[in-house]
Scaffold this active site. Sequence first.
Site, short mmCIF file in Angstrom:
data_model
loop_
_atom_site.label_atom_id
_atom_site.label_comp_id
_atom_site.label_asym_id
_atom_site.label_seq_id
_atom_site.Cartn_x
_atom_site.Cartn_y
_atom_site.Cartn_z
N GLY A 1 50.63 38.37 42.84
CA GLY A 1 49.39 38.73 43.58
C GLY A 1 48.26 38.22 43.13
CD GLN B 1 43.56 38.57 40.13
OE1 GLN B 1 44.06 38.88 41.20
NE2 GLN B 1 43.95 38.29 39.22
CB CYS C 1 46.02 40.39 35.32
SG CYS C 1 44.70 40.19 36.22
CG LEU C 2 47.66 35.26 38.20
CD1 LEU C 2 47.60 34.67 39.45
CD2 LEU C 2 48.55 34.45 37.47
CG HIS D 1 48.17 44.45 39.08
ND1 HIS D 1 48.29 44.68 37.81
CD2 HIS D 1 47.25 43.34 39.22
CE1 HIS D 1 47.65 43.55 36.92
NE2 HIS D 1 46.91 42.84 38.04
CD GLU D 2 47.07 41.46 42.70
OE1 GLU D 2 46.03 41.13 42.83
OE2 GLU D 2 47.70 41.19 41.90
CG HIS E 1 42.35 42.49 40.66
ND1 HIS E 1 41.73 42.24 39.49
CD2 HIS E 1 43.87 42.49 40.31
CE1 HIS E 1 42.46 41.96 38.73
NE2 HIS E 1 43.82 42.01 39.25
#
Length: 184
Positions: A44, A49, A97-98, A139-140, A143
């Site tokens: 994702g 991000q 997470c990225l 999760h996304e 953000h």
Amino acid sequence: MIYPIIAYGNPILKKEAEEINEGEDINELISDMFDTMDNANGVGLAAPQINKGIRLFVIDSALMLDEDSDEKGFRKVFINPIILDEYGDDYSFEEGCLSIPDVRAEITRPETLTIEYFDENWNLKEEEFSGMTARVIQHEYDHLEGILFVDYIKGLKKRLVKSKLIDVSKGKVPTEYSMIYPTR
């Protein structure tokens, strides 16, 4: 185009994202977001991000599923999403997470959600998702609300990851993808 990922500590990750004007042409950005997510081996990616403060995220939840899973994964775009409801049993799963490489933690979330969003063609949808797909969406979506998975960590566990978070913000964590750090 593959964007660099914004690292933990950058203020954009803690801001609520702005709605996108309905009908705006964002197809190139969507394509770039999928390319960026795939390049980083993510499941994702939310627009904040990649330093875009807008309500947009992409997912590929199929990558999270075991071969023997009954769940069907989805590669989807979510524009201006609103989670309408979250329900079902809460369950824990180790998330990462990225934007926060090398940090993982058990996070508890409800197993099912109903979400309203526009797809990449600006068609309004309302759908229910469960299991891993729901988790990736949650999760996304966080953000877009300025919430990171580490915000759910409390007490001693939070203190244990604090030094790792500082290292991430200073760029002291190796990644196989390009990142932008708030302090270096």
